[in-house]
Design an enzyme around this catalytic site. Structure first.
Site: not given
Ligand SMILES: *Cc1c(COP(=O)(O)O)cnc(C)c1O
Length: 344
Positions: A36, A244
């Protein structure tokens, strides 16, 4: 094409090695990968190609738009959409080879009509997405063709009692559901041990170089390196202020390099007066505030560095997280918007 003054150097061997370590830690369970947020900011398509070559067969995106952006999807790979199928998703879902991860009774009702297989998320305590165990026990899922039944750990990166409680509740609940596979562990969950792996694990951050728990210390390799070009080198005198708000005041004359990177590139203001770049033989500290497109580092120790030279920012995720107060996830997913990605 115009030249990019900022680049992400991505280590494909480290990515594959991290996944293989997580796969081995998953014991007999299959090991998938969360891709994702465009592969946590590194580029989902490239990540899929590399992990597929390493043996990964199960991938997870958040939305149907992310699934579509992957382009044609190879038949031998599974793709799951974690947010499930909302009221506006049915057309995209009908045209996609991906499976929804059903999260609510409304989603179950919506998907049931299609007769197609799905995944299901059950909530065992994170109270984010997922069906209530009571609804599952009452038969809400009866008749669905479920490929993977999942739950998600709320605090796998901590040593807390809720991890075991979620694991037990999930195992008990899964015993009453017809599903081909069960899946609970993210990256940190894999580190908790084989009891958490069930049939399929879903690591994300550790594949990309994040260290979710101490068990992964020294096992996970850095995947993304950030390199910016020097736009200008300048000398400042005692009493001169930088950036800044003038939050850095030179105590004596010194040399600065102004780098083509700023918070709009994901190099956030938390690195003001605290981040550092790697230079031959050591580190060059960030001085003053990080601005939108520029960051100053102090380069007295590197007399040869000048306009057009490339400098690597120190972006080892656990160290950068400790230094900036940001999470490894935020550090990684924020990168890349204006960078050129270069896989090595
Ligand atoms: C993002 C996600 C993962 C992966 O999690 P990490 O902490 O990045 O390993 C696994 N399962 C679900 C449902 C997620 O949303």
């Amino acid at each position: 094409m115009a030249h990019h003054p900022l680049r992400l150097i991505l280590d494909g061997d480290a990515l594959a090695a991290n996944w293989r370590w997580l796969a081995a830690r998953s014991g007999g369970a299959a090991c998938g990968a969360a891709i994702k947020a465009d592969g946590y900011g590194l580029g989902a398509r490239e990540v899929v190609a590399r992990l597929r070559a390493a043996g990964c067969r199960d991938f997870f995106v958040a939305t149907w738009a992310e699934a579509e952006a992957l382009g044609p999807w190879p038949g031998e790979l599974a793709l799951s959409v974690l947010h499930g199928v909302g009221p506006d998703d049915m057309a995209a879902a009908a045209a996609s080879p991906a499976r929804p991860v059903l999260n609510s009774s409304a989603q179950v009702a919506r998907w049931r009509e299609t007769g197609r297989p799905c995944d299901v998320m059950v909530d065992t305590g994170i109270n984010r997405l997922g069906l209530a165990p009571a609804d599952v026990a009452a038969g809400l899922l009866d008749g669905l063709e479920i490929e993977t039944l999942m739950s998600h750990l709320a605090s796998a990166d901590e040593d807390v009692e809720t991890n075991d409680r979620q694991r037990r509740d999930f195992a008990a609940l899964a015993g009453g559901v017809q599903a081909r596979r069960r899946s609970l562990a993210n990256s940190a969950g894999i580190c908790l041990g084989p009891d958490f792996a069930f049939d399929l694990t879903r690591p994300g951050i550790a594949v990309y170089g994040g260290v979710p728990r101490r068990e992964a210390d020294g096992r996970i390799r850095q995947v993304a390196r950030v390199e910016a070009q020097i736009v200008q080198r300048r000398r400042i005198e005692a009493g001169d202020r930088v950036g800044y708000g003038g939050t850095f005041v030179a105590e004596r004359s010194c040399e600065l390099a102004i780098l083509n990177i700023g918070y709009a590139d994901g190099y956030l203001r938390s690195f003001s007066n605290s981040g550092r770049a790697r230079i031959a033989g050591g580190f060059a500290p960030v001085v003053g505030r990080v601005s939108m497109d520029l960051t100053a580092i102090r380069v007295d120790a590197a007399p040869a560095l000048g306009e057009g030279d490339w400098v690597e920012l120190d972006y080892d995720l656990p160290a950068a997280a400790a230094q900036s107060g940001l999470s490894q996830y935020e550090l990684l997913t924020g990168l890349g918007a204006r960078s050129e990605r270069s896989w090595r």
